[in-house]
Design an enzyme around this catalytic site. Structure first.
Site, PDB file in Angstrom:
ATOM      1  N   SER A  96     -13.386  -0.570  18.284  1.00 41.64           N
ATOM      2  CA  SER A  96     -13.755   0.376  19.345  1.00 41.64           C
ATOM      3  C   SER A  96     -12.998   0.084  20.634  1.00 41.64           C
ATOM      4  O   SER A  96     -12.699  -1.065  20.946  1.00 41.64           O
ATOM      5  CB  SER A  96     -15.256   0.249  19.618  1.00 41.64           C
ATOM      6  N   TYR A 102     -11.418   6.633  23.280  1.00 39.88           N
ATOM      7  CA  TYR A 102     -12.145   7.691  23.966  1.00 39.88           C
ATOM      8  C   TYR A 102     -11.172   8.298  24.963  1.00 39.88           C
ATOM      9  O   TYR A 102     -10.142   7.706  25.281  1.00 39.88           O
ATOM     10  CB  TYR A 102     -13.333   7.106  24.735  1.00 39.88           C
ATOM     11  N   THR A 138     -12.427   9.738  19.282  1.00 43.08           N
ATOM     12  CA  THR A 138     -13.836  10.156  19.194  1.00 43.08           C
ATOM     13  C   THR A 138     -14.067  11.313  20.153  1.00 43.08           C
ATOM     14  O   THR A 138     -13.767  11.217  21.346  1.00 43.08           O
ATOM     15  CB  THR A 138     -14.759   8.967  19.526  1.00 43.08           C
ATOM     16  N   LYS A 187     -12.731  11.970  15.158  1.00 41.66           N
ATOM     17  CA  LYS A 187     -14.085  11.543  14.758  1.00 41.66           C
ATOM     18  C   LYS A 187     -15.143  12.259  15.596  1.00 41.66           C
ATOM     19  O   LYS A 187     -15.107  12.175  16.828  1.00 41.66           O
ATOM     20  CB  LYS A 187     -14.208  10.026  14.951  1.00 41.66           C
ATOM     21  N   HIS A 208     -22.040  10.548  15.544  1.00 37.03           N
ATOM     22  CA  HIS A 208     -22.154   9.271  16.250  1.00 37.03           C
ATOM     23  C   HIS A 208     -23.434   8.536  15.816  1.00 37.03           C
ATOM     24  O   HIS A 208     -24.104   7.887  16.624  1.00 37.03           O
ATOM     25  CB  HIS A 208     -22.190   9.540  17.762  1.00 37.03           C
TER      26      HIS A 208
HETATM   27  C1  FNR Z   1     -21.572   3.318  17.580  1.00 38.33           C
HETATM   28  N1  FNR Z   1     -20.658   4.343  17.364  1.00 38.33           N
HETATM   29  C2  FNR Z   1     -19.476   4.370  18.084  1.00 38.33           C
HETATM   30  N2  FNR Z   1     -18.525   5.312  17.817  1.00 38.33           N
HETATM   31  C3  FNR Z   1     -17.353   5.327  18.474  1.00 38.33           C
HETATM   32  O1  FNR Z   1     -16.518   6.187  18.193  1.00 38.33           O
HETATM   33  N3  FNR Z   1     -17.100   4.386  19.429  1.00 38.33           N
HETATM   34  C4  FNR Z   1     -17.983   3.419  19.762  1.00 38.33           C
HETATM   35  O2  FNR Z   1     -17.715   2.573  20.607  1.00 38.33           O
HETATM   36  C5  FNR Z   1     -19.232   3.412  19.092  1.00 38.33           C
HETATM   37  N4  FNR Z   1     -20.194   2.465  19.392  1.00 38.33           N
HETATM   38  C6  FNR Z   1     -21.328   2.374  18.618  1.00 38.33           C
HETATM   39  C7  FNR Z   1     -22.228   1.332  18.834  1.00 38.33           C
HETATM   40  C8  FNR Z   1     -23.338   1.196  18.014  1.00 38.33           C
HETATM   41  C9  FNR Z   1     -24.285   0.058  18.243  1.00 38.33           C
HETATM   42  C10 FNR Z   1     -23.580   2.119  16.956  1.00 38.33           C
HETATM   43  C11 FNR Z   1     -24.763   1.981  16.036  1.00 38.33           C
HETATM   44  C12 FNR Z   1     -22.697   3.163  16.762  1.00 38.33           C
HETATM   45  C13 FNR Z   1     -20.865   5.298  16.262  1.00 38.33           C
HETATM   46  C14 FNR Z   1     -20.317   4.732  14.959  1.00 38.33           C
HETATM   47  O3  FNR Z   1     -18.908   4.677  14.996  1.00 38.33           O
HETATM   48  C15 FNR Z   1     -20.713   5.606  13.756  1.00 38.33           C
HETATM   49  O4  FNR Z   1     -20.370   6.944  14.022  1.00 38.33           O
HETATM   50  C16 FNR Z   1     -22.193   5.518  13.431  1.00 38.33           C
HETATM   51  O5  FNR Z   1     -22.638   4.196  13.506  1.00 38.33           O
HETATM   52  C17 FNR Z   1     -22.439   6.080  12.040  1.00 38.33           C
HETATM   53  O6  FNR Z   1     -23.768   6.065  11.693  1.00 38.33           O
HETATM   54  P1  FNR Z   1     -24.482   4.860  10.888  1.00 38.33           P
HETATM   55  O7  FNR Z   1     -23.507   4.364   9.849  1.00 38.33           O
HETATM   56  O8  FNR Z   1     -24.769   3.828  11.925  1.00 38.33           O
HETATM   57  O9  FNR Z   1     -25.689   5.513  10.334  1.00 38.33           O
END
Ligand code: FNR
Length: 406
Positions: free
Chosen positions: A134, A157, A183, A280, A304
């Site tokens: 990330s 981002y 994203t 994404k 997300h």
């Molecule tokens: C995320 N997600 C996320 N996505 C992204 O593009 N950049 C980011 O920095 C983050 N940070 C983040 C932190 C935490 C703690 C979580 C749980 C999620 C979203 C992540 O990439 C993904 O889309 C989701 O986690 C998918 O869902 P599941 O697998 O957690 O159910």
């Protein structure tokens, strides 16, 4: 006479299973599923930290819907299929992967474990899977590459400062990251009410509201204090703020990220990045079509993990219509609600080329560190092989919609 016989009878059924001496192994021995690791992580992490990982936006309806979409869909197994040895391997962007899964980008991973992104990247390499770092990681692009010779993707981002984005992209290219993930579901931050209630900041602070939480989890608190400060490592020292003073994620993102992001920015990425581009956060079929027209290499159907728009569609429900519309023109990655290898199998049978998972590995990390991540990734591979054998399919390429009841 009867007595010795009953002792012998008892002896014949009593087996003392050897108890692992290592505390992490002991903990892992009690877990049989990602749900078990989630419960362990809940116990081991301060509640504010657990809720930051586990929680989602508003009423968390989309969070629930993501998993429910898989639960609702039954299989239609084939029997007497003359199976060969089941092979779960796949290819993503034409490059082999042990199975069709990409580890999702998750910001601030070091709050779950001091090794953070380094632990996850190493586990992903051992498992033969790509790991997405990330932008808001707590280990830098270069630090992660230094510990992993595996496939790494980098997530960006849309910072208001596009120069900063271009610079990070150049660093990712120099460090041989394979794909760039933009994203697009974060024009503003979703309202994560568990974080609002707890006054959760990044980095977490120890103050009146969190003192009890921290005191109840002394191991975590000691590690937080003992290790170098948790920062947004990719922007350390930049004037955008690197998290060295505590901020709420919503204040940070709403001030730093550019809500005016548009398709022309996706085209701009082509001018600064040579490799595959992944978008994404696609949540409707016509946007997947636009992405394919712009020429992106993969779309990630994602909300997300339910952390942004509550009420967004479950990604799994989008897979079939998106595959009908753009299948073969771009890769389709289903992200959100993956908790078992059987969920990955369902996503592929519906028409996805791969799945992505975030919380599943974070629960493993929070419960048992790097070995917890290893365990989750091994379970997914085993689950996939077992599920495919029970479905009468021995190759990922043979997964098709006829295997799903809905
Ligand atoms: C995320 N997600 C996320 N996505 C992204 O593009 N950049 C980011 O920095 C983050 N940070 C983040 C932190 C935490 C703690 C979580 C749980 C999620 C979203 C992540 O990439 C993904 O889309 C989701 O986690 C998918 O869902 P599941 O697998 O957690 O159910």
């Amino acid at each position: 006479m009867a007595r010795p016989r009953s002792v012998a009878a008892i002896r014949s059924v009593v087996r003392w299973a050897p108890r692992p001496t290592d505390p992490v192994e002991r903990r892992l021995a009690r877990a049989a599923s990602v749900a078990d690791l989630r419960r362990l992580a809940r116990r081991r992490l301060p509640r504010g930290v657990f809720d930051y990982i586990d929680g989602a936006a508003e009423d968390e309806r989309t969070l629930a819907a993501n998993a429910a979409a898989f639960a609702r869909t039954a299989f239609r197994p084939r029997v007497l299929a003359g199976l060969g040895e089941v092979d779960v391997s796949a290819s993503i962007f034409g490059v082999p992967a042990a199975y069709p899964l990409v580890l999702a980008p998750t910001g601030f991973t070091r709050i779950a474990d001091p090794q953070g992104e380094l632990a996850v990247a190493r586990a992903a390499e051992r498992a033969g899977l790509p790991y997405t770092l990330s932008t808001l990681a707590t280990r830098s692009i270069e630090e992660v590459r230094a510990v992993s010779g595996g496939r790494l993707w980098f997530q960006v981002y849309a910072w208001r400062d596009r120069g900063l984005v271009a610079e990070m992209i150049q660093r990712a290219a120099a460090a041989r990251y394979e794909a760039l993930v933009l994203t697009v579901d974060t024009a503003v931050l979703g309202r994560r009410e568990r974080d609002v209630r707890r006054g959760f900041t990044l980095p977490p602070t120890i103050g009146p509201s969190t003192l009890v939480d921290g005191a109840l989890h002394p191991r975590w608190t000691l590690e937080l204090l003992r290790n170098e400060p948790i920062r947004f490592a990719n922007v350390a020292g930049r004037d955008v703020g690197d998290g060295s003073s505590p901020v709420t994620l919503s204040d940070y993102i709403n001030s730093q990220f550019d809500p005016s992001l548009s398709w022309s920015d996706v085209e701009w990425l082509r001018t600064v990045w040579d490799g595959p581009i992944v978008v994404k956060g696609i949540q409707r079929v016509d946007d997947a079509v636009l992405a394919a027209e712009v020429g992106v290499d993969a779309v990630v159907l994602s909300n997300h993990g339910g952390r942004q728009l509550d009420g967004a569609p479950a990604p799994f429900t989008l897979v079939a219509p998106v595959a009908d519309a753009v299948g073969g023109r771009t890769e389709i990655i289903c992200d959100g609600g993956i908790r078992r290898g059987s969920d990955i199998v369902k996503a592929l049978a519906a028409g996805a080329t791969a799945a992505m998972a975030g919380r599943a590995y974070l629960y493993g990390l929070g419960a048992a560190g790097e070995r917890g991540v290893d365990r989750v990734l091994q379970w997914f591979a085993d689950d996939m092989a077992r599920t495919m054998a029970l479905l009468g399919v021995d190759a990922v390429a043979d997964l098709d919609p006829s295997l799903l009841a809905e």
